[in-house]
Scaffold this motif. Structure first.
Motif, PDB file in Angstrom:
ATOM      1  N   LEU A  19       0.843  -1.194   0.000  1.00 62.15           N
ATOM      2  CA  LEU A  19       0.000   0.000   0.000  1.00 62.15           C
ATOM      3  C   LEU A  19       0.876   1.241   0.000  1.00 62.15           C
ATOM      4  O   LEU A  19       1.766   1.379   0.842  1.00 62.15           O
ATOM      5  CB  LEU A  19      -0.901   0.012   1.237  1.00 62.15           C
ATOM      6  CG  LEU A  19      -1.615   1.336   1.570  1.00 62.15           C
ATOM      7  CD1 LEU A  19      -2.656   1.670   0.502  1.00 62.15           C
ATOM      8  CD2 LEU A  19      -2.254   1.272   2.955  1.00 62.15           C
ATOM      9  N   HIS A  20       0.649   2.135  -0.957  1.00 64.24           N
ATOM     10  CA  HIS A  20       1.272   3.448  -0.961  1.00 64.24           C
ATOM     11  C   HIS A  20       0.235   4.450  -0.466  1.00 64.24           C
ATOM     12  O   HIS A  20      -0.790   4.663  -1.128  1.00 64.24           O
ATOM     13  CB  HIS A  20       1.748   3.828  -2.364  1.00 64.24           C
ATOM     14  CG  HIS A  20       2.971   3.086  -2.809  1.00 64.24           C
ATOM     15  ND1 HIS A  20       3.618   3.357  -3.998  1.00 64.24           N
ATOM     16  CD2 HIS A  20       3.668   2.080  -2.232  1.00 64.24           C
ATOM     17  CE1 HIS A  20       4.651   2.552  -4.129  1.00 64.24           C
ATOM     18  NE2 HIS A  20       4.704   1.769  -3.072  1.00 64.24           N
ATOM     19  N   PRO A  21       0.456   5.061   0.699  1.00 63.86           N
ATOM     20  CA  PRO A  21      -0.526   6.003   1.255  1.00 63.86           C
ATOM     21  C   PRO A  21      -0.818   7.147   0.280  1.00 63.86           C
ATOM     22  O   PRO A  21       0.082   7.609  -0.432  1.00 63.86           O
ATOM     23  CB  PRO A  21       0.163   6.521   2.520  1.00 63.86           C
ATOM     24  CG  PRO A  21       1.141   5.448   2.889  1.00 63.86           C
ATOM     25  CD  PRO A  21       1.613   4.883   1.587  1.00 63.86           C
ATOM     26  N   ALA A  27       5.858   3.213   2.452  1.00 65.42           N
ATOM     27  CA  ALA A  27       4.980   2.167   1.932  1.00 65.42           C
ATOM     28  C   ALA A  27       4.621   1.193   3.050  1.00 65.42           C
ATOM     29  O   ALA A  27       5.423   0.958   3.966  1.00 65.42           O
ATOM     30  CB  ALA A  27       5.661   1.427   0.789  1.00 65.42           C
ATOM     31  N   GLN A  28       3.434   0.633   2.979  1.00 66.95           N
ATOM     32  CA  GLN A  28       2.981  -0.322   3.983  1.00 66.95           C
ATOM     33  C   GLN A  28       2.929  -1.717   3.367  1.00 66.95           C
ATOM     34  O   GLN A  28       2.234  -1.939   2.365  1.00 66.95           O
ATOM     35  CB  GLN A  28       1.602   0.075   4.505  1.00 66.95           C
ATOM     36  CG  GLN A  28       1.577   1.418   5.207  1.00 66.95           C
ATOM     37  CD  GLN A  28       0.178   1.814   5.662  1.00 66.95           C
ATOM     38  OE1 GLN A  28      -0.689   0.959   5.839  1.00 66.95           O
ATOM     39  NE2 GLN A  28      -0.041   3.114   5.856  1.00 66.95           N
ATOM     40  N   ILE A  29       3.679  -2.633   3.947  1.00 65.80           N
ATOM     41  CA  ILE A  29       3.717  -4.016   3.462  1.00 65.80           C
ATOM     42  C   ILE A  29       2.560  -4.775   4.096  1.00 65.80           C
ATOM     43  O   ILE A  29       2.545  -5.017   5.307  1.00 65.80           O
ATOM     44  CB  ILE A  29       5.063  -4.679   3.797  1.00 65.80           C
ATOM     45  CG1 ILE A  29       6.199  -3.932   3.093  1.00 65.80           C
ATOM     46  CG2 ILE A  29       5.058  -6.151   3.394  1.00 65.80           C
ATOM     47  CD1 ILE A  29       7.578  -4.335   3.551  1.00 65.80           C
ATOM     48  N   LEU A  30       1.604  -5.155   3.269  1.00 65.32           N
ATOM     49  CA  LEU A  30       0.413  -5.839   3.764  1.00 65.32           C
ATOM     50  C   LEU A  30       0.580  -7.354   3.760  1.00 65.32           C
ATOM     51  O   LEU A  30      -0.015  -8.050   4.586  1.00 65.32           O
ATOM     52  CB  LEU A  30      -0.812  -5.443   2.929  1.00 65.32           C
ATOM     53  CG  LEU A  30      -1.093  -3.937   2.830  1.00 65.32           C
ATOM     54  CD1 LEU A  30      -2.366  -3.694   2.009  1.00 65.32           C
ATOM     55  CD2 LEU A  30      -1.210  -3.307   4.209  1.00 65.32           C
ATOM     56  N   ALA A  31       1.361  -7.865   2.820  1.00 67.53           N
ATOM     57  CA  ALA A  31       1.617  -9.312   2.748  1.00 67.53           C
ATOM     58  C   ALA A  31       2.874  -9.545   1.929  1.00 67.53           C
ATOM     59  O   ALA A  31       3.129  -8.843   0.944  1.00 67.53           O
ATOM     60  CB  ALA A  31       0.433 -10.052   2.122  1.00 67.53           C
ATOM     61  N   ASN A  32       3.662 -10.532   2.346  1.00 66.93           N
ATOM     62  CA  ASN A  32       4.882 -10.894   1.615  1.00 66.93           C
ATOM     63  C   ASN A  32       5.073 -12.400   1.745  1.00 66.93           C
ATOM     64  O   ASN A  32       5.743 -12.884   2.657  1.00 66.93           O
ATOM     65  CB  ASN A  32       6.082 -10.128   2.185  1.00 66.93           C
ATOM     66  CG  ASN A  32       7.342 -10.312   1.353  1.00 66.93           C
ATOM     67  OD1 ASN A  32       7.285 -10.731   0.200  1.00 66.93           O
ATOM     68  ND2 ASN A  32       8.496 -10.013   1.941  1.00 66.93           N
ATOM     69  N   ILE A  33       4.474 -13.151   0.828  1.00 68.09           N
ATOM     70  CA  ILE A  33       4.430 -14.620   0.887  1.00 68.09           C
ATOM     71  C   ILE A  33       5.411 -15.193  -0.135  1.00 68.09           C
ATOM     72  O   ILE A  33       5.534 -14.685  -1.251  1.00 68.09           O
ATOM     73  CB  ILE A  33       3.012 -15.145   0.583  1.00 68.09           C
ATOM     74  CG1 ILE A  33       1.966 -14.388   1.402  1.00 68.09           C
ATOM     75  CG2 ILE A  33       2.933 -16.647   0.849  1.00 68.09           C
ATOM     76  CD1 ILE A  33       2.123 -14.531   2.888  1.00 68.09           C
ATOM     77  N   ARG A  34       6.075 -16.279   0.230  1.00 66.36           N
ATOM     78  CA  ARG A  34       7.050 -16.877  -0.687  1.00 66.36           C
ATOM     79  C   ARG A  34       7.095 -18.388  -0.501  1.00 66.36           C
ATOM     80  O   ARG A  34       6.943 -18.894   0.607  1.00 66.36           O
ATOM     81  CB  ARG A  34       8.430 -16.268  -0.426  1.00 66.36           C
ATOM     82  CG  ARG A  34       9.535 -16.768  -1.343  1.00 66.36           C
ATOM     83  CD  ARG A  34      10.805 -15.915  -1.181  1.00 66.36           C
ATOM     84  NE  ARG A  34      11.261 -15.879   0.196  1.00 66.36           N
ATOM     85  CZ  ARG A  34      11.874 -14.843   0.745  1.00 66.36           C
ATOM     86  NH1 ARG A  34      12.084 -13.744   0.058  1.00 66.36           N
ATOM     87  NH2 ARG A  34      12.282 -14.886   2.010  1.00 66.36           N
TER      88      ARG A  34
END
Length: 350
Positions: A19-21, A27-34
């Motif tokens: 998310l970029h306000p 920036a806000q990291i909402l999810a980082n899946i790997r």
């Protein structure tokens, strides 16, 4: 604005939501899946097997990312994917997945340069303003600096990337690929004590690693003939597998520090940003830190969440481009194995 990013240029499939306000700010990291495709010890990852892995996991990871981010499809503004560089078959799997989501969700596509994704994520996380960038991974080795809306390549490897060099030596030693061959080389190197004489090849701002790999492979073959260790002719010390890993790391990292320092002097920079999977290596960070401090500068690096290939870096770089009006039409949503860092117009930087 919110972007969903898909990364799959090599053996790691990543999905990120960022998310970029609207009024600026971090920036806000909402999810980082790997999820990582891990081949057996002594083997590399083949393109067809890696692509199959990505196709098998992409739907699950997208659902997981949306759930973790706490958003619904309607909240997503664009879908970003790795256009290149990378391995052909895995890149195709991700590009097709991105196109399907674009058509199903009626969202714009943004093709992202993998290298630029690493740089922009590194800048965002560390706060580095205008650093010289050392980009080191399994497929790339570049020294980069920003100028006139381009990330200019000041130096690069002329044959195999440093990560590839380390990974291939891990296969020579039949070291496990879990969690990563380079990581396991690093742990063995910490136990090494004896620095062996290996080829050191720096050509101006460029370097080569094929010769050093051939040399260290020959020493490994010599060691295999006598697993208890052979004696160094000069020092009379008993040489072990750990010493080989230590010597390889010290030599290739010294080469990288040299060309990075030369780039810093050229652009009069006091900052170094290390990105890419090899950037997680603590010894590389330590060596670069010594050099930078001697110049009155600083080193910036991230942890494995952002150093190693991930979807959030693609979402971030893609959203930066999208906010300038850039989109990738469906007919152009292809992928390419060769996509140089300096081909990208960086409109979001002045």
């Amino acid at each position: 604005m919110i972007a969903l990013g898909l990364e799959g240029s090599a053996n790691k499939l990543g999905v990120g939501v960022i998310l970029h306000p609207p009024k600026g700010g971090p920036a806000q990291i909402l999810a980082n899946i790997r999820h990582t495709f891990v081949p057996p010890p002594g083997e590399g990852f083949l393109p067809k097997d890696t692509a199959k892995h990505h196709r098998s996991w992409v739907v699950r990871l997208v659902k997981h990312a949306l759930k973790e981010a706490g958003i619904v499809v309607a909240d997503v503004d664009c879908i970003c994917y790795t256009k290149g560089p990378g391995m052909g078959a895995p890149l195709q799997s991700v590009a097709v997945s991105a196109r399907i989501l674009s058509l199903l969700w009626h969202k714009e596509l943004v093709g992202v340069n993998h290298c630029v994704g690493h740089i922009e994520m590194g800048r965002e996380i560390t706060g580095a303003q205008n650093p010289v960038v050392l980009y080191v991974s399994g497929g790339n080795t570049q020294v980069i600096a920003y100028a006139s809306q381009r990330y200019r390549i000041f130096g690069e490897v002329l044959d195999i990337a440093v990560g590839n060099c380390l990974d291939r030596f891990a296969r020579t030693l039949n070291i496990s690929n879990d969690p990563a061959p380079g990581y396991n080389i690093e742990q063995m190197a910490k136990k090494g004590k004896h620095l062996l004489d290996l080829p050191y090849t720096v050509k101006g701002m460029d370097c080569t690693f094929a010769g050093i790999l051939t040399s260290i492979d020959a020493l490994a073959a010599k060691l295999e003939q006598d697993p208890t260790g052979w004696t160094d002719e000069t020092t009379s010390d008993v040489i072990t597998r750990e010493d080989l890993c230590f010597s390889l790391q010290e030599t290739v990292f010294a080469m990288l520090v040299e060309i990075t320092e030369r780039a810093m002097a050229h652009v009069n920079s006091s900052q170094v940003l290390i990105v890419g999977g090899v950037g997680c290596n603590e010894r590389l960070q330590e060596m670069m830190g010594i050099m930078a401090r001697e110049r009155g500068g600083n080193v910036y690096a991230t942890d494995e969440s952002f150093c190693i290939d991930n979807g959030i870096m693609i979402a971030h770089a893609g959203l930066l481009a999208y906010q300038t009006g850039f989109v990738t039409p469906l007919r152009d949503s292809t992928c390419t194995q060769r996509f140089r860092t300096d081909e990208v117009l960086v409109k979001w930087r002045g």
